[in-house]
Every structure is written in structure tokens, then in C-alpha cells.
Design a protein around this motif. Sequence first.
Motif, PDB file in Angstrom:
ATOM      1  N   PHE A 143     -22.190 -99.592  83.818  1.00 12.26           N
ATOM      2  CA  PHE A 143     -22.929-100.349  82.805  1.00 12.26           C
ATOM      3  C   PHE A 143     -23.122 -99.418  81.593  1.00 12.26           C
ATOM      4  N   TYR A 144     -22.126 -99.362  80.719  1.00  4.52           N
ATOM      5  CA  TYR A 144     -22.226 -98.425  79.593  1.00  4.52           C
ATOM      6  C   TYR A 144     -23.282 -98.846  78.565  1.00  4.52           C
ATOM      7  N   ARG A 145     -23.500-100.155  78.436  1.00  3.89           N
ATOM      8  CA  ARG A 145     -24.571-100.611  77.536  1.00  3.89           C
ATOM      9  C   ARG A 145     -25.926-100.134  78.063  1.00  3.89           C
ATOM     10  N   THR A 146     -26.091-100.134  79.379  1.00  2.00           N
ATOM     11  CA  THR A 146     -27.321 -99.634  80.002  1.00  2.00           C
ATOM     12  C   THR A 146     -27.492 -98.146  79.711  1.00  2.00           C
ATOM     13  N   MET A 147     -26.391 -97.400  79.871  1.00  2.00           N
ATOM     14  CA  MET A 147     -26.442 -95.952  79.568  1.00  2.00           C
ATOM     15  C   MET A 147     -26.868 -95.712  78.125  1.00  2.00           C
ATOM     16  N   GLU A 148     -26.289 -96.492  77.220  1.00  2.00           N
ATOM     17  CA  GLU A 148     -26.603 -96.326  75.791  1.00  2.00           C
ATOM     18  C   GLU A 148     -28.095 -96.544  75.537  1.00  2.00           C
ATOM     19  N   LEU A 149     -28.631 -97.653  76.039  1.00  3.44           N
ATOM     20  CA  LEU A 149     -30.037 -97.983  75.776  1.00  3.44           C
ATOM     21  C   LEU A 149     -30.997 -96.978  76.415  1.00  3.44           C
ATOM     22  N   ILE A 150     -30.630 -96.480  77.585  1.00  3.84           N
ATOM     23  CA  ILE A 150     -31.465 -95.442  78.209  1.00  3.84           C
ATOM     24  C   ILE A 150     -31.364 -94.157  77.400  1.00  3.84           C
ATOM     25  N   GLY A 151     -30.139 -93.807  77.006  1.00  2.00           N
ATOM     26  CA  GLY A 151     -29.912 -92.559  76.266  1.00  2.00           C
ATOM     27  C   GLY A 151     -30.607 -92.521  74.924  1.00  2.00           C
ATOM     28  N   VAL A 152     -30.794 -93.659  74.314  1.00  5.59           N
ATOM     29  CA  VAL A 152     -31.492 -93.724  73.019  1.00  5.59           C
ATOM     30  C   VAL A 152     -32.933 -93.248  73.171  1.00  5.59           C
ATOM     31  N   LYS A 153     -33.564 -93.624  74.295  1.00  8.31           N
ATOM     32  CA  LYS A 153     -34.990 -93.322  74.461  1.00  8.31           C
ATOM     33  C   LYS A 153     -35.268 -92.110  75.355  1.00  8.31           C
ATOM     34  N   ASN A 154     -34.370 -91.848  76.309  1.00  9.09           N
ATOM     35  CA  ASN A 154     -34.624 -90.732  77.224  1.00  9.09           C
ATOM     36  C   ASN A 154     -33.308 -90.200  77.790  1.00  9.09           C
ATOM     37  N   LEU A 155     -32.803 -89.141  77.182  1.00  5.85           N
ATOM     38  CA  LEU A 155     -31.519 -88.563  77.611  1.00  5.85           C
ATOM     39  C   LEU A 155     -31.585 -87.968  79.007  1.00  5.85           C
ATOM     40  N   ASN A 156     -32.805 -87.697  79.462  1.00  3.31           N
ATOM     41  CA  ASN A 156     -32.951 -87.103  80.799  1.00  3.31           C
ATOM     42  C   ASN A 156     -32.629 -88.090  81.916  1.00  3.31           C
ATOM     43  N   LEU A 157     -32.593 -89.388  81.584  1.00  2.00           N
ATOM     44  CA  LEU A 157     -32.345 -90.403  82.614  1.00  2.00           C
ATOM     45  C   LEU A 157     -30.877 -90.805  82.700  1.00  2.00           C
ATOM     46  N   ILE A 158     -30.010 -90.117  81.955  1.00  4.37           N
ATOM     47  CA  ILE A 158     -28.558 -90.324  82.120  1.00  4.37           C
ATOM     48  C   ILE A 158     -27.879 -88.963  82.168  1.00  4.37           C
ATOM     49  N   ASP A 159     -26.688 -88.918  82.733  1.00  4.16           N
ATOM     50  CA  ASP A 159     -25.897 -87.682  82.736  1.00  4.16           C
ATOM     51  C   ASP A 159     -25.011 -87.739  81.502  1.00  4.16           C
ATOM     52  N   ILE A 160     -25.509 -87.190  80.387  1.00  9.23           N
ATOM     53  CA  ILE A 160     -24.814 -87.305  79.104  1.00  9.23           C
ATOM     54  C   ILE A 160     -23.464 -86.600  79.134  1.00  9.23           C
ATOM     55  N   HIS A 161     -23.375 -85.489  79.887  1.00 11.14           N
ATOM     56  CA  HIS A 161     -22.113 -84.746  79.935  1.00 11.14           C
ATOM     57  C   HIS A 161     -21.051 -85.529  80.703  1.00 11.14           C
ATOM     58  N   GLU A 162     -21.460 -86.183  81.757  1.00 11.64           N
ATOM     59  CA  GLU A 162     -20.530 -87.043  82.499  1.00 11.64           C
ATOM     60  C   GLU A 162     -20.084 -88.214  81.609  1.00 11.64           C
ATOM     61  N   PHE A 163     -21.038 -88.732  80.845  1.00  9.50           N
ATOM     62  CA  PHE A 163     -20.730 -89.829  79.929  1.00  9.50           C
ATOM     63  C   PHE A 163     -19.709 -89.383  78.872  1.00  9.50           C
ATOM     64  N   LEU A 164     -19.878 -88.160  78.343  1.00 11.20           N
ATOM     65  CA  LEU A 164     -18.934 -87.635  77.345  1.00 11.20           C
ATOM     66  C   LEU A 164     -17.531 -87.487  77.935  1.00 11.20           C
ATOM     67  N   GLU A 165     -17.467 -87.135  79.208  1.00  6.56           N
ATOM     68  CA  GLU A 165     -16.160 -87.043  79.870  1.00  6.56           C
ATOM     69  C   GLU A 165     -15.496 -88.423  79.939  1.00  6.56           C
ATOM     70  N   ASP A 166     -16.327 -89.447  80.171  1.00  8.78           N
ATOM     71  CA  ASP A 166     -15.798 -90.822  80.191  1.00  8.78           C
ATOM     72  C   ASP A 166     -15.252 -91.212  78.820  1.00  8.78           C
ATOM     73  N   VAL A 167     -15.950 -90.789  77.758  1.00  9.35           N
ATOM     74  CA  VAL A 167     -15.508 -91.104  76.386  1.00  9.35           C
ATOM     75  C   VAL A 167     -14.182 -90.406  76.099  1.00  9.35           C
ATOM     76  N   LYS A 168     -14.045 -89.186  76.633  1.00  8.68           N
ATOM     77  CA  LYS A 168     -12.769 -88.462  76.460  1.00  8.68           C
ATOM     78  C   LYS A 168     -11.614 -89.258  77.066  1.00  8.68           C
ATOM     79  N   ARG A 169     -11.866 -89.826  78.250  1.00  8.92           N
ATOM     80  CA  ARG A 169     -10.815 -90.578  78.951  1.00  8.92           C
ATOM     81  C   ARG A 169     -10.559 -91.943  78.308  1.00  8.92           C
TER      82      ARG A 169
END
Length: 690
Positions: free
Chosen positions: A431-457
Motif C-alpha cells: 500500500f504505497y499510498r498508505t506509506m506516503e501518508l504515514i511518512g508525511v506525518k511520522n517517518l518512524n512508522l515506515i522503513d524509508i530506506h526500504e521504500f527508497l529501494e522500491d523506488v529504485k526498482r
Amino acid sequence: MEREEFLKYLRQGKYDKLAKLINSYSDILSFLDELFTSNKKDDVRRALLVLKRLDNEVIERYLYYILLNLNEKRIIAKEAEEILKKITNKESVEEAILEIAKKPLDEKIVYLFLQNMKEGNIFFRAILEHTKSKNMEESIKILLKNYNSEMILKILANKLYSSEKDERELTINILLNIVDSLTDEQKNILRGHLSVSLLGDEDKKLYRKFKQLFEKLDIPAELSDEQIKSLLKSHGKTTLNIILRENIKLPANFYNREFLKDFLYTGDEEKQFVGVKLISLKKDSKKKVDLLFRFLNYGYGKAKTAAIRELKKIAQNNNELKKYIENKTLMYAKKMNLGLKISSLRILKEFAKKEHLEFLINEHKRLKELVYKLEEEKFMGGFRHLLMMEEEIRKCNVAMRLIEEIVAEICLKNDIHYNDLKISEKLGYEFYRTMELIGVKNLNLIDIHEFLEDVKRDGELITYLSGIVINNNKIDDNLAKKILEVTEKAEMEDKDVLNANKIMIYASLNRVDKIGEIINMAEGYYSKLAFINGVKKFIDEKLLDEEKINLLIPKIAEMIYSTKKLRLMALEFFKNYPNELVLPILINEIGNYRGEDKLMIDVISNVIFKYPNNIHSIRELLNTDKRNSALKILLKVSEKRPELLEDFIYLLAGMYSSANEEDKKLIKKILKNITTEEQKLILKPIIGDL
């Protein structure tokens, strides 16, 4: 002459011959009468062409029909205007009408003036001229004495129902000022033309004035239950306003089967909206909630939106009904009626409970599977079938997006880390939209580095990354560096969307060193919109000096020639960040885009305030067909910087006599702002009082 012969010459365009015959045989005029009273527009036009060739004495007999046709399409109105100018020896139609108003008038012409009267227009001024009055209230009193008062009051009453607010306001002001001077008979006539529906006027200020008029005429505002039902059917929205303003209580049995038939099952969105608003007046109860869910199920558009809003409001303020609404919402959300599912999910967002997670994740899976099925089936029928399938897919995507938003809300509310949901393990996708909305308010509740790896792919995911970066101002330098590395290498099929997201990421991270790259990327629609917003960000953060700003201005200026959305964005930019480099383009383009002149005038005025030496450009504009726009700019300048227009005083005074009525008003306002008392006296013989 026989009628057929007259019509034959008329159809052949032998207007001169007909004019000569009429001058010789006046009885032929009866054929002309027929043409003017017919509903055939071409015959009326031809009749006017004959009439303009006749003597003034004959023409004046048809003055009513000539004035009546001023409101017709241009090809007819033009002929009527020419005749008016001919019989009055005036250069303009407005001057001609005022000249006619000085003479005794047939009552039909007076009524025509009243019907077409609006604040300050030519017919308004003609009435003042005819009655030799200073204000319209005095004029109406004189007309009531000299003409058929019943007809005059009927015309004024009808104007209260006009769709134009200004016309209603002018008329109610007149009536309020004259009502006390009316005779009892005249008051009765007026009462007979006033409906209580006037109290439902959209404008609250006008409502108060209508209420005042009703009180002066002793017209009761009370309505019986049957009258309310009848008015609701014929004037739904206005009657709703009356109910709300007059605090009318609806009977308990009002919300019956007949109510649903009239306000829900008709399929009329406006009536359904009124129905929801009527239900909202009911005391909170399970029956009220059930009624709202019916509208949620069968309603359309804004009626459905209003029902959602009302259910949310009840859930927020009534703990007893909150659980009932929640259970009912979950029940509706499980149904595969996609419209109903979407509406239910919008309400469920209000609750965002941890125990809803499993249901929401499973619903997302069901919807995803439905999308796959619809994608397979959409080419199995004709074009109409294809459109239906695409609409269903769109609804599925809306529902899935809502689910992702609710899941994000639950995680933030309950401090749940996204990875703990194990979405990928359960569904095989994230659920990338979920990740985005969580990341906007609290980056600690998502694995941002894992997410960046997904963006690379998958470069398509940059849209979610940009959402986080734009709206989260707590990104540290190390993370910003990694985001930039991923952004620079990201690729996706839609280059315009890719570039737009890159621009917004660079701007959000204050990477002014990327300005050259940003300029080159802004080539498509979305990237240009992002470019304007990015430049705004740099300017607001004071990251650009004047030299760099001037390098960016041409890129934004060229957008004035682009699509409407881009042009408006560019104009708003220059309104807030004036720059003289754009002035020649604005002056060239003003008047070319319908409905955008006001914004362009504001932009040009702001440029002149910042760069006063450019006022000469407006002087040149006064000698073109864009004079009206130039005068509106000068009026704005005169209100804030009158000293800039000292050299314009006698230039404007010289233009006054040849200007049209609108331009004359503007010139007078400008001169009033920029002249001294001594100059006002000098100009008085030319301009009048300032």
C-alpha cells in the motif's frame, strides 16, 4: 396594394420602393404593423429596413417596436439602433434613448423601460430623465400617478423574481422606499404579486429586506404543513431556506413514504440534496440515521455527499448513535455496489479503528481482483461496454485509495509501524499510498530506506516519494542526500510526470543548485505547473537573487500563451511576484481571454506599483481598442499611487467627450482620485462634478 404584393416586394428586398409606396398610401402601414407583431425575426428585420427609409413622423409611431428590438440578436438590434440615431440626430444609441425620454411617451414605452431597467443602465437613466427626478424612488412615485399603477407594480414585483441578484436588490430597495406612500389599493395589488418563496432568497441580506417588505405589507410568513409540502415540491431550495430562517418545525409524520417518493426516488440530485437537508433538521435518532443511509444508497452527487457529512456529524456528536452508524457503515462497505462502498468507506474513515484493519485489507484484495477481472472483460463488448468497464475500474481505484488512506489513519492513530501490517505477505503487493501518508506525518512508522529501494526498482513510485518530501519538513541531511540519489536516477514512462515530481523534490529540499536542470525539465504540462510552484518555493525561501529570478521569468512568461490552467497559474505568479519583463506580453494579451481581464489588470497594476516608470506603456494602450482595460488599470493605480498619473489629467479629460458610458465613468473616477480641487474646477465644464 394587396398584402401579397407588399410581402413580395419585402422578400425581394425592395425596401426603397415600399417606403415610397407607404409615403403615398398610408393605409399600407397596416402591413407593417403585422410584421412587427409577428414572431418571425426575419420579417421584423425587414420591417425595420423599410421603416428607416420613412419620415421621422411615421417612424415615431413605431417607437415601441424599435425600442423592443434593441434586445434582439445583433442583426436586428443594429437596424433598430440606426433608426433611433436617425430620428434624434444623436451619435450614440444611449444619447438617442435619453433624447426620446425627454418627450411625452406612450405607456407601453414606459413599461418597456421599467422591464429593462437595471442599476445605472440606459433605461434606468431614461426613466430618471423622463420623470425629471434625482432618484428612482421619486420616479416610480411619479409614474404611479401618471400611468397604470397596477401595471407598474406588477412589473416591479416580477423583477423581484429575477435570476440576477443586482436586479432583485435594486427593485426591493425601491419598493421599501415607496411602500409607505402607496394607497391601500396599490398595497393590495402588490400583495397579490408577492409569494412567500421570496423569503427563501439565496442572499441573506436580500432575505432581510424581503422580510421587511412583508412586514410593511402585513403579509404573514407562517405556512401550513400542506403549504410547506406544496412549496417544497415547486421551490425546493428556496423553501428549505424559509424553513431554516423562519425556524419552522416540520411535523413528525413529514418523513413518510411520500417524502421519500418526492425527494429520493425521483433521481433528481437537487431534490435529493434538499431531502438530506430536511432530514438534518430532524432530531438525532436511529430513524434519522436510517433515512440518511437510504440517501447514501440511492442518492446522487451532492445529495450523497451531504448525507455522508451529516452521518459523520452525528457520529462525532452522539455517542449513543456512533456504534449504530459504525455497524451500519461496515455492513454497507461489504457490499459490492461500488458507489455505495465508496460512500461507506468515506464514513468509515471517521472511525479508523484498529479492529477494522483485517476487513479493510481483505476488501482491498477483493477490489484488486475485481479490477483484474474487469480489465480482462472490458474488450469483450462494444464501445459502450468498454466505457462501463472503465467507469467500474475507476470506482474500484477510488475505493482502494480510500482504504489505503484509512489504513494510514489507523497506523498514525495507534502508533502502528507499516511493516507490522505485513501487507506484502498477505496480498503480494504494498500500500504505497498508505506509506506516503504515514511518512508525511511520522517517518518512524515506515522503513524509508526500504521504500527508497522500491523506488529504485520502480520509478513510478516517485509520485509517492515526492508526496512525502513535499509535506514533511523533518527530513535530515543524510536522508535528503539518499532521496536525491534515488530521484536523479529514477525513470518512468511518462517523462512529464517524472520531471514534475523531480522538480518538486528538488524544490522541497531547497536544491537551488539544480535550477538549470529544473528549467530544462519543465517542458510538459505537469512539469510546468511544478516549475511555477518550485520557483515560488525558492523565492519564498529567499534562495534566488534578482539575476537568477530574471533567468526564470521568460520560462513562466511563455506559459501565458499556454493552456488556461497554466496561464492562470503564471498570472497568479506574476501577481504575487511582479516583474517588468512580463509587461509587454501582458499588454499584448489583455482582452484576448474571456473572463481573465480582471486578473491581468491586477497583474499589470502590481508591475507598475513595483516599476513606476512603466506607466508610459498604459498611455500607449489608451490609443488602442484596449482603452477600457487601460482605464481600469489606471483606476487601480490612481487609488494607490495617484502621483504617477499627474501627466494623464488633461489626456483623460480630452478623451471624455468621445468615450462610451462605461469609459466615461472610469475616467471620472480616475480624475477624482488624481486631481486637486483647483483642477476639478477647471475640468468641471468638460467633465461635470468630480
